[in-house]
Design a protein around this motif. Structure first.
Motif, PDB file in Angstrom:
ATOM      1  N   PHE A 110       0.844  -1.197   0.000  1.00  0.00           N
ATOM      2  CA  PHE A 110       0.000   0.000   0.000  1.00  0.00           C
ATOM      3  C   PHE A 110       0.876   1.243   0.000  1.00  0.00           C
ATOM      4  O   PHE A 110       2.096   1.171   0.154  1.00  0.00           O
ATOM      5  CB  PHE A 110      -0.974   0.013   1.178  1.00  0.00           C
ATOM      6  CG  PHE A 110      -0.378  -0.340   2.510  1.00  0.00           C
ATOM      7  CD1 PHE A 110       0.622   0.424   3.083  1.00  0.00           C
ATOM      8  CD2 PHE A 110      -0.840  -1.454   3.208  1.00  0.00           C
ATOM      9  CE1 PHE A 110       1.160   0.106   4.325  1.00  0.00           C
ATOM     10  CE2 PHE A 110      -0.310  -1.791   4.452  1.00  0.00           C
ATOM     11  CZ  PHE A 110       0.692  -1.002   5.002  1.00  0.00           C
ATOM     12  N   SER A 111       0.257   2.402  -0.157  1.00  0.00           N
ATOM     13  CA  SER A 111       1.026   3.634  -0.353  1.00  0.00           C
ATOM     14  C   SER A 111       1.575   4.206   0.933  1.00  0.00           C
ATOM     15  O   SER A 111       2.690   4.746   0.968  1.00  0.00           O
ATOM     16  CB  SER A 111       0.147   4.693  -1.030  1.00  0.00           C
ATOM     17  OG  SER A 111      -0.878   5.163  -0.157  1.00  0.00           O
ATOM     18  N   GLY A 112       0.814   4.177   2.021  1.00  0.00           N
ATOM     19  CA  GLY A 112       1.119   4.918   3.227  1.00  0.00           C
ATOM     20  C   GLY A 112       0.357   6.234   3.252  1.00  0.00           C
ATOM     21  O   GLY A 112      -0.236   6.667   2.251  1.00  0.00           O
ATOM     22  N   THR A 113       0.358   6.875   4.404  1.00  0.00           N
ATOM     23  CA  THR A 113      -0.341   8.144   4.566  1.00  0.00           C
ATOM     24  C   THR A 113       0.535   9.295   4.073  1.00  0.00           C
ATOM     25  O   THR A 113       1.764   9.205   4.069  1.00  0.00           O
ATOM     26  CB  THR A 113      -0.710   8.393   6.036  1.00  0.00           C
ATOM     27  OG1 THR A 113       0.491   8.402   6.822  1.00  0.00           O
ATOM     28  CG2 THR A 113      -1.633   7.296   6.554  1.00  0.00           C
ATOM     29  N   LEU A 114      -0.112  10.361   3.662  1.00  0.00           N
ATOM     30  CA  LEU A 114       0.611  11.540   3.195  1.00  0.00           C
ATOM     31  C   LEU A 114       1.258  12.234   4.388  1.00  0.00           C
ATOM     32  O   LEU A 114       0.577  12.631   5.330  1.00  0.00           O
ATOM     33  CB  LEU A 114      -0.353  12.489   2.484  1.00  0.00           C
ATOM     34  CG  LEU A 114       0.272  13.629   1.680  1.00  0.00           C
ATOM     35  CD1 LEU A 114       1.053  13.071   0.491  1.00  0.00           C
ATOM     36  CD2 LEU A 114      -0.819  14.581   1.195  1.00  0.00           C
ATOM     37  N   PRO A 115       2.587  12.398   4.396  1.00  0.00           N
ATOM     38  CA  PRO A 115       3.250  13.013   5.546  1.00  0.00           C
ATOM     39  C   PRO A 115       2.838  14.475   5.721  1.00  0.00           C
ATOM     40  O   PRO A 115       2.532  15.162   4.743  1.00  0.00           O
ATOM     41  CB  PRO A 115       4.743  12.903   5.194  1.00  0.00           C
ATOM     42  CG  PRO A 115       4.828  11.840   4.153  1.00  0.00           C
ATOM     43  CD  PRO A 115       3.555  11.932   3.378  1.00  0.00           C
ATOM     44  N   PRO A 116       2.829  14.970   6.954  1.00  0.00           N
ATOM     45  CA  PRO A 116       2.546  16.387   7.189  1.00  0.00           C
ATOM     46  C   PRO A 116       3.512  17.269   6.396  1.00  0.00           C
ATOM     47  O   PRO A 116       4.714  16.997   6.327  1.00  0.00           O
ATOM     48  CB  PRO A 116       2.768  16.548   8.695  1.00  0.00           C
ATOM     49  CG  PRO A 116       2.584  15.181   9.268  1.00  0.00           C
ATOM     50  CD  PRO A 116       3.071  14.236   8.216  1.00  0.00           C
ATOM     51  N   GLY A 117       2.969  18.307   5.786  1.00  0.00           N
ATOM     52  CA  GLY A 117       3.791  19.227   5.017  1.00  0.00           C
ATOM     53  C   GLY A 117       4.052  18.799   3.591  1.00  0.00           C
ATOM     54  O   GLY A 117       4.720  19.520   2.841  1.00  0.00           O
TER      55      GLY A 117
END
Length: 316
Positions: free
Chosen positions: A119-126
């Motif tokens: 899977f992709s993973g979550t979009l990091p902050p910033g």
């Protein structure tokens, strides 16, 4: 109707892997989703090749088939769940995840697995979404190349809360990478109920050309919590009927990663439930000959209805 059911080892983490395999064979499962993690098959172990050979021989003796899953929570970082991901701001972090996926492809090839899940993973902050998509495509390229060479399909899972969260997002990645034959889809039936605009059976039909792996559990609309069968909102006979109609030949794997404390009991109950639902699905009339599958949807923002399980930071 012929469907092949498996159970995910991430729902049997209180059992030794040998015991888990024996349990699933005794219950009558066709196979398993093998999550690469420290308690079963550690992808970072120095003797990974020999361990994989031993497991392959055991699977052969038990008559179990396998798909390789890469959703272990802390296998790369003891303090960051699913970190680092393919979207990590640190190139070294992204490279660590890529190396894990390359090892997973090799393990899958050695075991004769029908797919490697990721899977992709979550979009990091910033990080803005466009930068995230660029990182994802660049990170996936060597994994796709390795999967192509090994002859093992990749099966990317749309995961609620991740950058690649819905079926539409899978199609964006597929197009960004030039539609490589090795890149397919993991369809989680519960995620369809949770997040997709169409009901799960319609999602199955839409996903059919790219379907390489299926995960299944109950779930409620808008709440990303994997539930035992019968405790959520999904009507399963139409889903299984739609799945059989696609001609899908891989495993349909029960995915209950937060229920290991009751894993043996739930493994038994889940297979009984799926067999009853399959019997009910057999009585559903076949679709008309002039029906056609829906076109690939365009990427769109995930709906705002999604919630996580309180205090759990997501269910996987």
């Amino acid at each position: 109707m012929t469907l092949r059911f498996g159970y995910g080892t991430n729902g049997l983490t209180d059992l030794r892997l040998d015991d888990a395999l024996a349990l699933l064979a005794d219950l009558g499962y066709d196979g398993l989703g093998l999550t690469l993690d420290h308690m079963h098959l550690d992808p970072l172990a120095p003797d990974l090749v020999e361990r994989t050979r031993r497991i392959g021989r055991r699977l052969d003796r038990l008559g179990l088939s396998v798909t390789v899953e890469t959703g272990a929570r802390y296998v790369l970082d003891a303090r960051r769940k699913h970190g680092p991901s393919l979207l990590d701001p640190d190139p070294d972090g992204r490279s660590a995840r890529v190396r894990l996926l390359l090892r997973a492809v090799q393990v899958a090839a050695d075991l004769g697995a029908h797919a490697v899940h990721c899977f992709s993973g979550t979009l990091p902050p910033g990080t803005d979404a466009e930068s995230g998509w660029k990182r994802l495509a660049e990170a996936m390229e060597p994994v796709v190349d390795a999967a192509t060479e090994a002859g093992v399909p990749l099966a990317v899972e749309p995961e609620p809360g991740h950058l690649l969260a819905r079926l539409a997002d899978f199609h964006r990645l597929r197009h960004d990478l030039g539609d490589p034959p090795a890149l397919g889809l993991t369809l989680d039936i519960g995620h369809c109920q949770c997040l997709e605009p169409e009901p799960p059976a319609a999602c199955v039909a839409a996903a059919a050309p790219w379907l390489r792996h299926v995960q299944i559990e109950d779930m409620r609309r808008g709440v990303h919590e994997h539930l035992p069968f019968g405790t959520g909102e999904i009507d399963f006979p139409p889903v299984l009927h739609a799945l059989a109609a696609t001609g899908y030949q891989g495993l349909t794997v029960v995915e209950l990663p937060r229920h290991s404390h009751a894993g043996p009991q739930l493994a038994e109950e889940s297979l009984h439930f799926l067999r009853r639902a399959t019997t009910a699905a057999n009585s559903i009339p076949a679709p008309s000959a002039d029906s056609s599958p829906p076109a690939s949807p365009a990427p769109s923002p995930a709906p705002s209805l999604l919630t996580s399980v309180p205090g759990q930071g997501g269910p996987k």
